[in-house]
Scaffold this motif. Structure first.
Motif, PDB file in Angstrom:
ATOM      1  N   TYR A  90       0.873  -1.040   0.087  1.00  0.00           N
ATOM      2  CA  TYR A  90      -0.104   0.003  -0.059  1.00  0.00           C
ATOM      3  C   TYR A  90       0.936   1.311   0.071  1.00  0.00           C
ATOM      4  CZ  TYR A  90      -2.948   3.368   1.536  1.00  0.00           C
ATOM      5  OH  TYR A  90      -3.697   4.969   1.776  1.00  0.00           O
ATOM      6  N   LEU A  91       1.789   0.954   0.746  1.00  0.00           N
ATOM      7  CA  LEU A  91       2.851   2.584   0.820  1.00  0.00           C
ATOM      8  C   LEU A  91       3.315   2.630  -0.429  1.00  0.00           C
ATOM      9  CD1 LEU A  91       4.444   2.085   4.237  1.00  0.00           C
ATOM     10  CD2 LEU A  91       2.529   3.542   3.625  1.00  0.00           C
ATOM     11  N   ASN A  92       3.957   1.635  -1.153  1.00  0.00           N
ATOM     12  CA  ASN A  92       4.645   1.602  -2.492  1.00  0.00           C
ATOM     13  C   ASN A  92       3.700   1.790  -3.614  1.00  0.00           C
ATOM     14  OD1 ASN A  92       6.838  -0.664  -1.043  1.00  0.00           O
ATOM     15  ND2 ASN A  92       7.643   1.480  -1.361  1.00  0.00           N
ATOM     16  N   HIS A  93       2.501   1.229  -3.502  1.00  0.00           N
ATOM     17  CA  HIS A  93       1.812   1.191  -5.016  1.00  0.00           C
ATOM     18  C   HIS A  93       0.459   1.730  -4.677  1.00  0.00           C
ATOM     19  CE1 HIS A  93       4.807  -0.945  -7.008  1.00  0.00           C
ATOM     20  NE2 HIS A  93       5.000  -1.672  -5.892  1.00  0.00           N
ATOM     21  N   GLY A  94       0.064   2.066  -3.392  1.00  0.00           N
ATOM     22  CA  GLY A  94      -1.251   2.700  -3.211  1.00  0.00           C
ATOM     23  C   GLY A  94      -2.455   1.643  -3.175  1.00  0.00           C
ATOM     24  N   SER A  95      -2.168   0.469  -2.923  1.00  0.00           N
ATOM     25  CA  SER A  95      -3.062  -0.563  -2.806  1.00  0.00           C
ATOM     26  C   SER A  95      -2.703  -1.564  -1.997  1.00  0.00           C
ATOM     27  CB  SER A  95      -3.925  -0.809  -4.115  1.00  0.00           C
ATOM     28  OG  SER A  95      -2.809  -1.688  -4.806  1.00  0.00           O
ATOM     29  N   GLY A  96      -3.667  -2.483  -1.549  1.00  0.00           N
ATOM     30  CA  GLY A  96      -3.166  -3.575  -0.675  1.00  0.00           C
ATOM     31  C   GLY A  96      -4.351  -4.106   0.274  1.00  0.00           C
ATOM     32  N   LEU A  97      -4.230  -5.365   0.921  1.00  0.00           N
ATOM     33  CA  LEU A  97      -4.945  -5.809   1.582  1.00  0.00           C
ATOM     34  C   LEU A  97      -4.888  -5.416   3.264  1.00  0.00           C
ATOM     35  CD1 LEU A  97      -5.162  -9.472   0.179  1.00  0.00           C
ATOM     36  CD2 LEU A  97      -6.777  -7.677  -0.197  1.00  0.00           C
ATOM     37  N   GLN A  98      -5.935  -5.102   3.780  1.00  0.00           N
ATOM     38  CA  GLN A  98      -5.927  -4.582   5.120  1.00  0.00           C
ATOM     39  C   GLN A  98      -6.309  -5.283   6.263  1.00  0.00           C
ATOM     40  OE1 GLN A  98      -8.003  -1.054   5.673  1.00  0.00           O
ATOM     41  NE2 GLN A  98      -6.721  -0.135   7.489  1.00  0.00           N
ATOM     42  N   THR A  99      -5.607  -5.777   7.243  1.00  0.00           N
ATOM     43  CA  THR A  99      -6.208  -6.522   8.447  1.00  0.00           C
ATOM     44  C   THR A  99      -6.759  -5.524   9.505  1.00  0.00           C
ATOM     45  OG1 THR A  99      -3.881  -6.418   9.759  1.00  0.00           O
ATOM     46  CG2 THR A  99      -4.419  -8.217   7.987  1.00  0.00           C
ATOM     47  N   TRP A 100      -7.704  -6.086  10.298  1.00  0.00           N
ATOM     48  CA  TRP A 100      -8.183  -5.225  11.192  1.00  0.00           C
ATOM     49  C   TRP A 100      -7.008  -4.521  12.310  1.00  0.00           C
ATOM     50  CZ3 TRP A 100      -7.325  -6.014  16.627  1.00  0.00           C
ATOM     51  CH2 TRP A 100      -6.663  -7.246  16.842  1.00  0.00           C
ATOM     52  N   GLU A 101      -5.935  -5.049  12.348  1.00  0.00           N
ATOM     53  CA  GLU A 101      -4.850  -4.489  13.223  1.00  0.00           C
ATOM     54  C   GLU A 101      -4.417  -3.381  12.712  1.00  0.00           C
ATOM     55  OE1 GLU A 101      -3.733  -9.044  13.289  1.00  0.00           O
ATOM     56  OE2 GLU A 101      -4.822  -7.919  12.028  1.00  0.00           O
ATOM     57  N   TYR A 102      -4.685  -2.912  11.634  1.00  0.00           N
ATOM     58  CA  TYR A 102      -4.179  -1.723  10.858  1.00  0.00           C
ATOM     59  C   TYR A 102      -5.399  -0.496  11.133  1.00  0.00           C
ATOM     60  CZ  TYR A 102       0.435  -2.983   9.374  1.00  0.00           C
ATOM     61  OH  TYR A 102       1.559  -3.564   9.238  1.00  0.00           O
ATOM     62  N   SER A 103      -6.436  -1.094  11.425  1.00  0.00           N
ATOM     63  CA  SER A 103      -7.594  -0.140  11.610  1.00  0.00           C
ATOM     64  C   SER A 103      -7.037   1.211  12.608  1.00  0.00           C
ATOM     65  CB  SER A 103      -8.822  -0.685  11.757  1.00  0.00           C
ATOM     66  OG  SER A 103      -9.786   0.288  12.461  1.00  0.00           O
ATOM     67  N   PRO A 104      -7.266   2.423  12.522  1.00  0.00           N
ATOM     68  CA  PRO A 104      -6.826   3.219  13.606  1.00  0.00           C
ATOM     69  C   PRO A 104      -7.523   2.983  14.834  1.00  0.00           C
ATOM     70  CG  PRO A 104      -7.140   4.397  11.613  1.00  0.00           C
ATOM     71  CD  PRO A 104      -7.661   2.926  11.174  1.00  0.00           C
ATOM     72  N   GLU A 105      -8.931   2.022  14.551  1.00  0.00           N
ATOM     73  CA  GLU A 105      -9.614   1.822  16.018  1.00  0.00           C
ATOM     74  C   GLU A 105      -8.811   0.958  16.756  1.00  0.00           C
ATOM     75  OE1 GLU A 105     -14.076   0.245  16.693  1.00  0.00           O
ATOM     76  OE2 GLU A 105     -13.191   0.304  14.742  1.00  0.00           O
ATOM     77  N   TYR A 106      -8.086   0.263  16.356  1.00  0.00           N
ATOM     78  CA  TYR A 106      -7.241  -0.860  17.044  1.00  0.00           C
ATOM     79  C   TYR A 106      -5.659  -0.530  17.142  1.00  0.00           C
ATOM     80  CZ  TYR A 106     -11.491  -3.169  16.370  1.00  0.00           C
ATOM     81  OH  TYR A 106     -12.894  -3.649  16.218  1.00  0.00           O
ATOM     82  N   ALA A 107      -5.199  -0.145  15.919  1.00  0.00           N
ATOM     83  CA  ALA A 107      -3.742   0.334  16.034  1.00  0.00           C
ATOM     84  C   ALA A 107      -2.762  -0.564  16.647  1.00  0.00           C
ATOM     85  CB  ALA A 107      -3.618   1.713  16.490  1.00  0.00           C
ATOM     86  N   ILE A 108      -2.718  -1.905  16.368  1.00  0.00           N
ATOM     87  CA  ILE A 108      -1.688  -2.614  16.913  1.00  0.00           C
ATOM     88  C   ILE A 108      -0.638  -3.171  15.912  1.00  0.00           C
ATOM     89  CG2 ILE A 108      -3.430  -3.460  18.754  1.00  0.00           C
ATOM     90  CD1 ILE A 108      -3.387  -6.171  17.377  1.00  0.00           C
ATOM     91  N   ARG A 109      -0.379  -2.360  15.097  1.00  0.00           N
ATOM     92  CA  ARG A 109       0.421  -2.775  13.981  1.00  0.00           C
ATOM     93  C   ARG A 109       1.158  -1.287  13.492  1.00  0.00           C
ATOM     94  NH1 ARG A 109       0.315  -6.935  15.579  1.00  0.00           N
ATOM     95  NH2 ARG A 109       0.047  -8.938  14.437  1.00  0.00           N
ATOM     96  N   SER A 110       2.495  -1.287  13.450  1.00  0.00           N
ATOM     97  CA  SER A 110       3.129   0.050  13.452  1.00  0.00           C
ATOM     98  C   SER A 110       3.419   0.375  11.783  1.00  0.00           C
ATOM     99  CB  SER A 110       4.602   0.167  14.208  1.00  0.00           C
ATOM    100  OG  SER A 110       5.179   1.243  13.860  1.00  0.00           O
ATOM    101  N   TRP A 111       3.027   1.773  11.494  1.00  0.00           N
ATOM    102  CA  TRP A 111       3.362   1.942  10.219  1.00  0.00           C
ATOM    103  C   TRP A 111       5.002   2.616  10.026  1.00  0.00           C
ATOM    104  CZ3 TRP A 111       0.895   1.460   6.208  1.00  0.00           C
ATOM    105  CH2 TRP A 111      -0.671   1.163   6.254  1.00  0.00           C
ATOM    106  N   THR A 112       5.411   2.675  11.181  1.00  0.00           N
ATOM    107  CA  THR A 112       7.091   2.900  11.390  1.00  0.00           C
ATOM    108  C   THR A 112       7.622   1.670  10.819  1.00  0.00           C
ATOM    109  OG1 THR A 112       6.658   4.133  13.232  1.00  0.00           O
ATOM    110  CG2 THR A 112       9.097   3.764  12.701  1.00  0.00           C
ATOM    111  N   TYR A 113       7.302   0.622  11.169  1.00  0.00           N
ATOM    112  CA  TYR A 113       7.973  -0.660  10.988  1.00  0.00           C
ATOM    113  C   TYR A 113       7.647  -0.994   9.487  1.00  0.00           C
ATOM    114  CZ  TYR A 113       8.943  -5.679  10.667  1.00  0.00           C
ATOM    115  OH  TYR A 113       9.361  -6.910  10.186  1.00  0.00           O
TER     116      TYR A 113
END
Length: 896
Positions: free
Chosen positions: A35-58
C-alpha cells in the motif's frame, strides 16, 4: 568476513526460495508495504486506527528499501519482493557476523565457529532469516543487543545493549525486550559487588533515554499516519495480555505445552537438546570441575527465560521463537564446546581418555554432520513441498496475460497468498467464500482527492473487529473472478463452499500448475524431510502430491438469435410506456429479468441516432466519451461483447470479422484487436448502438465508481459531472427522490450480488419541453453552470412537450467485473403517444401521483397545467369514442 559470506550465502538462498510460513507475514506486513509503495493492498483489522496494533514505522522502514529499488529502470513489483527479502538476509547476516565476532573474542573462537555452523545450516534460520516479520526484526536487534552486553572491551556497553533491545521491541515486537532481563540483572549484581551503583544507573539511564527517543519518533510517525495519538507497542501488549475473554491471541487457536519442544527439534534437531543442556553443563563445570564461568550463566539464561515464558502461553506460533534463535544457537554452541573439551580430555583419570581417538572423531562427526544433514534434508523438503504458491503466479507477469482491472480470487487457499507484489500492476486479489469462517482482510482505501497522503492508514475501514468474527462483505461472487487460485488433493471431498474447481473443466481452464505436498497422504518421514522419489524408497514413505493452480473464470453469453424480420427501415421503436395509474407513486428500482437475446435494441431510428452521436463525438469528444486508464480492459471487454453480439442479433446490419466487425449500412470497419485502438473503446462502442453506455467498477473501498462512459444522448445529465463518482454520490448529487430512504441499500446490495450470467432491465420516463434528444436546452446550456428546471419556460404549448423514456439494461462483465448500463432513449412528441389507446388517462394519473420530491425532480411545475389539461381532454375523447377501460389489461402490460 568468512563468517559473513557463509551467513549471507545461506540466507540469500532463503530469500530467493523459502516459502512464506505464515499468512500474518503477508497480510500484516507485505500488504501494508505494498500500500505504501503502490497505493493498494489488503488491510487487516490490526491496521484499523480503531485498534492500531501494527506500526506504520515498521512498514515504512521496509517500504523505503523498496522505494529506493523502484528508482532502478528495470524494477518491477515482482523484483521488489525479492529485493526486500535479500535486504533482510543481508541485515541478518551482518547482525550474525557481529555477534559471532563478539562470541569469538568474549568466549572462545571454537564456540563462535559452532555458532556459525548452527545458524547457517538450521531449518529454523532458513525460515526466520529473511522473513518480513517483527519477530525476525527483533531477532536481528537481539543479536546486536547480545553483542553489546557481552563485549566489555573498552568499558561496559549497557546503554548500547538496552538501545538495541528496545529498538527491536518498540519498532518490531514488544515482547522481545524480555530477553534483556538477564543482562540487566548482571548489571545490577555487578554494580552491587563493585559499588559503582551511580555509574550503572547512568548507563541504564543513557540506554533508556536512547530508547525513549526511538519511542517518540515511532509515536510521531504512527500518529501522523493514523491521524490520532498511536502508542502501538502498548496497544500490542494490551490486546495480547489484558484484552479479556473473547479477544486476544487465544481466539486464533491454542497448542499444548510441548508444541515448542516439537517445533524446535524439527527446526534445530539435536542443537535444541544441546541448548537445553547449556546451563546444567555450566553449573557442572562450576561446582564439580572448579571452572568459574558465571558470565556464561548470564549468556545462556535468555533462552531459558524465553522458552519458559512462551511455553506457558496457550496461543503458540513458530515465529514467536524467532527472537530467541540466536540464544538457542549460542547455548548449543557452548554446550558442544564444553562436551568436546571433556570428550577430548587426555586426563588419564577421565573416562574419555579410554576411548580411542578414531572413535571419538567418528562419534563427534556423526553428531555434527548428522545434524547438518538432517537440517539440510528438512530445508530441501520444505522447499520442494511448499514452494508452489511462490511459483504459480509467475505466468501473470507475461505480457498480455493479465490486464489492468483483472481479479485474482482466493478461496480456501487465501492463507497461502504470497502478497500483491506477485500480481501485475492494477490486478487485485479478492476473496471468495470458503469453509473458513473467521475475519479476512479488507482493502486499504484508495481514496485520493481531498483525503491527503495514504488515507487508508487513517480512514476506519468497515467490517473490522478484534474478535475474529466473519465479515461477509469481504467476499465477492466467484463469477466475478478473472483468475482463481486453488489446490486439489486427490481423495478430498468437495463441499458447497470449496468445490473441486480444478476438475470443473467445462467452466475452468487450467493455465498454471505446480506440485504441492499432500500432507494428509504423505507419511511422517515424508512430511519431515526430503525423500527422493526413487524406486528403492518404499511406497509408504514416498511423498504424495496435490496441484496448486490459478485459473481464469470465463462466462460466455449465450449466442443471440437473429431479430425476427428486423429491417433498418421498417422496424419501429418499441412502444415503452412505463408509467402506472395513481394515486400512489412507488419509488423503487423496478428491475426485471432480461433475456440475453434482447440486450441491445436497434430500430429504424438507428441512422438518426448514429449520425447524431458521430456529430457529438466530433464536437465534444472526451466530455461525452471517456475511459479511465485503470479500467481500459473493462471498456475493451464491452466493445468485444458488442462485436460478438451485434452480428448475431442484427446480421443484416453488422458482419463479424477476424478483428471486430463491419457496419454494412455506413461502411465503417471496427478493429478491436489492434493496439493502440483507433479511438477510445467507449467511443467505438457508442458508434455501434443507439444506447448511451456507462460502466461502474468496484474499488477496494467496496464502492462502485463510474469510470468509463459514452453519454451522448442523455438529455438531462453530463458525463463530465458524474465521472469518477461512487454510485451513491451519482444519485445524491442529482437529487434522486428518496434515494437514501428507499433506494441506496437495495442498489448497493444489487451491485455486489449481480452475476455475469444474470442480466436485468428497468425503465423510466420524463417529460421534456423541447425537441432536442441529445441535450434538453430548456434546462440550460450544456456547458452552463447551475442548470435545472427552474430555467425552463413555463407552460409552453403542448406541441413542445415530448415524452422521453429510457430502457436500461444492467449486466456484469465476466472478465473485468464492471457493471454495464446500456441506456436506450425513446423520444416521441406527447401528441403522438397520446393517440395510443389508454395512454392519456394513464399518464395523467401517473403524473398526478408524483409526490413533491418526484415532481420537483421531474420539473412538473413547469409544464403540469398545459400537459394535464391536454391529457385529460385526450382521455375524455377516447372514452367518448368508445374506449373500454375494463379491457386495458387485455391489450397491454407493463412496461408497454
Amino acid at each position: 568476513m568468512t563468517a559473513f559470506y557463509v551467513f549471507f550465502a545461506s540466507h540469500l538462498i532463503a530469500a530467493l526460495y523459502a516459502p512464506i510460513q505464515d499468512c500474518d507475514e503477508v497480510f500484516n506486513y507485505w500488504e501494508p508495504t505494498h500500500y505504501l509503495n503502490h497505493g493498494s493492498g489488503l488491510q487487516t483489522w490490526e491496521y484499523s486506527p480503531e485498534y492500531a496494533i501494527r506500526s506504520w514505522t515498521y512498514a515504512g522502514i521496509h517500504a523505503s528499501v523498496i522505494g529506493i529499488w523502484k528508482m532502478v529502470p528495470f524494477s518491477s513489483k515482482y523484483t521488489e519482493f525479492y529485493i526486500l527479502r535479500i535486504a533482510l538476509a543481508l541485515v541478518c547476516a551482518l547482525c550474525e557476523t557481529r555477534l559471532c565476532s563478539t562470541i569469538s573474542r568474549t568466549i572462545n573462537p571454537r564456540v563462535a565457529m559452532f555458532f556459525l555452523m548452527i545458524m547457517a545450516f538450521s531449518p529454523g534460520m532458513f525460515h526466520a532469516s529473511a522473513a518480513y516479520l517483527p519477530s525476525s526484526f527483533a531477532m536481528y536487534t537481539t543479536m546486536l543487543g547480545f553483542s553489546a552486553f557481552m563485549d566489555w572491551r573498552g568499558g561496559l556497553r549497557t546503554a548500547e545493549g538496552i538501545f538495541w533491545f528496545a529498538f527491536g521491541g518498540l519498532i518490531g515486537w514488544p515482547f522481545s525486550t524480555a530477553l534483556v532481563l538477564p543482562f540487566l540483572v548482571e548489571e545490577a549484581i555487578l554494580a552491587g559487588v563493585t559499588g559503582q551503583i551511580w555509574d550503572a544507573f547512568l548507563r541504564v539511564l543513557d540506554g533508556t533515554a536512547r530508547s525513549f527517543i526511538v519511542l517518540i519518533i515511532q509515536i510521531c510517525i504512527d500518529s501522523v499516519f493514523m491521524r490520532k495519538l498511536a502508542f502501538v507497542p502498548f496497544n500490542i501488549v494490551w490486546y495480547n495480555v489484558f484484552s479479556g475473554s473473547g479477544k486476544g491471541p487465544d481466539i486464533y487457536g491454542t497448542e499444548p505445552w510441548h508444541f515448542y519442544v516439537r517445533n524446535l527439534i524439527l527446526n534445530f534437531n539435536i542443537w535444541f537438546i544441546f541448548a537445553l543442556c547449556a546451563m546444567p553443563l555450566l553449573l557442572f563445570q562450576h561446582f564439580f570441575r572448579r571452572q568459574n564461568n558465571l558470565r556464561g550463566l548470564v549468556f545462556v539464561s535468555p533462552f531459558y527465560l524465553w522458552l519458559g515464558i512462551f511455553i506457558l502461553q496457550p496461543h503458540k506460533e513458530e515465529r514467536f521463537m524467532y527472537p530467541a534463535y540466536p540464544a538457542l544457537a549460542l547455548n548449543a554452541a557452548m554446550s558442544l564446546h564444553i562436551l568436546l573439551a571433556y570428550f577430548g580430555s587426555s586426563n588419564p583419570r577421565g573416562l574419555a581418555s579410554k576411548i580411542p581417538a578414531w572413535l571419538k572423531l567418528a562419534l563427534v562427526s556423526a553428531i555434527v554432520l548428522g545434524a547438518i544433514d538432517f537440517g539440510g534434508l528438512r530445508t530441501i523438503g520444505m522447499l520442494t513441498a511448499y514452494s508452489a504458491p511462490l511459483k504459480v503466479y509467475k505466468p501473470l507477469q507475461r505480457p498480455g496475460m493479465a490486464l489492468a482491472g483483472d481479479t485474482v480470487c482466493l478461496g480456501k487457499e487465501w492463507y497461502r497468498f504470497p502478497s500483491s507484489y506477485h500480481l501485475p500492476n492494477n490486478v487485485k486479489a479478492k476473496f471468495i467464500k470458503s469453509e473458513f469462517s473467521g475475519l479476512l482482510p479488507g482493502e486499504f482505501s484508495e481514496a485520493s482527492v481531498g483525503f491527503g497522503l495514504y488515507p487508508g492508514a487513517w480512514l476506519i475501514p468497515s467490517g473490522m473487529n478484534d474478535e475474529n468474527r466473519e465479515d461477509l462483505s469481504k467476499y465477492i461472487d466467484v463469477n466475478r473472478c478473472t483468475f482463481l487460485v486453488d489446490a486439489h488433493f486427490p481423495g478430498t471431498t468437495p463441499t458447497e463452499h470449496e468445490p473441486a474447481y480444478v476438475l470443473d473443466t467445462d467452466n475452468w481452464e487450467k493455465v498454471s500448475c505446480d506440485s504441492f505436498l499432500d500432507t494428509a497422504k504423505t507419511s511422517t518421514l515424508g512430511r519431515l524431510l526430503w525423500v527422493p522419489d526413487l524406486p528403492i524408497i518404499p511406497e509408504r514413505h514416498r511423498r504424495k502430491w496435490g496441484q496448486y493452480l490459478w485459473i481464469p473464470q470465463p462466462f460466455k453469453r449465450p449466442a443471440a438469435a437473429p431479430y425476427p424480420d428486423w429491417s433498418l427501415t421498417a422496424t419501429k421503436p418499441l412502444p415503452y410506456r412505463p408509467f402506472r395509474y395513481g394515486p400512489k407513486y412507488n419509488v423503487n428500482m423496478g428491475l426485471r429479468n432480461m433475456h440475453w437475446d434482447e440486450w441491445i435494441e436497434l430500430d429504424n431510428h438507428y441512422p438518426k441516432f448514429h449520425a447524431l452521436k458521430a456529430e457529438r463525438i466530433a464536437e465534444r469528444g472526451t466530455k461525452c466519451c471517456y475511459t479511465a486508464p485503470e479500467v481500459f480492459d473493462g471498456a475493451v471487454e464491452l466493445l468485444e461483447e458488442l462485436c460478438d453480439y451485434l452480428p448475431q442479433r442484427y446480421p443484416s446490419l453488422y458482419r463479424k470479422t477476424d478483428v471486430g466487425l463491419d457496419n454494412l449500412e455506413t461502411g465503417e470497419t471496427f478493429n478491436v484487436v489492434q493496439r493502440p485502438l483507433k479511438e477510445d473503446p467507449m467511443q467505438m462502442s457508442a458508434r455501434l448502438v443507439q444506447d448511451d453506455l456507462a460502466i461502474m467498477f468496484e474499488r477496494p473501498d467496496g464502492q462502485y465508481y463510474l469510470l468509463a462512459g459514452a453519454i451522448l444522448l442523455a438529455g438531462f445529465w453530463r458525463l463530465e459531472d458524474k465521472l469518477g463518482m461512487p454510485l451513491s454520490e451519482i444519485h445524491t448529487s442529482g437529487d434522486v427522490p428518496q434515494y437514501k430512504e428507499k433506494l441506496e441499500k437495495g442498489m448497493l446490495n444489487f451491485f455486489k450480488r449481480v452475476q455475469p450470467d444474470k442480466a436485468t432491465l428497468r425503465n423510466n420516463y420524463f417529460i421534456q419541453v423541447d425537441d432536442e434528444l441529445a441535450w434538453s436546452s430548456s434546462i440550460g446550456g450544456e456547458d452552463a453552470e447551475g442548470i435545472g428546471w427552474f430555467t425552463a419556460e413555463k407552460n409552453k404549448a403542448i406541441e413542445h412537450h415530448w415524452f422521453r423514456s429510457e430502457r436500461q439494461s444492467l449486466r456484469r462483465l465476466p472478465r473485468s467485473g464492471g457493471v454495464v448500463f446500456t441506456i436506450r432513449t425513446y423520444f416521441h412528441p406527447i401528441t403522438e403517444v397520446c393517440e395510443e389507446p389508454y395512454v392519456p388517462g394513464r399518464l395523467a394519473s401517473a403524473v398526478r401521483s408524483w409526490g413533491d420530491d418526484v415532481s420537483k425532480y421531474k420539473g412538473k411545475e413547469r409544464y403540469q397545467d398545459v400537459l394535464l389539461e391536454y391529457l385529460d381532454r385526450k382521455h375524455e375523447e377516447q372514452i367518448a369514442n368508445g374506449l373500454d377501460m375494463e379491457k386495458e389489461d387485455d391489450v397491454r402490460s407493463y412496461p408497454y
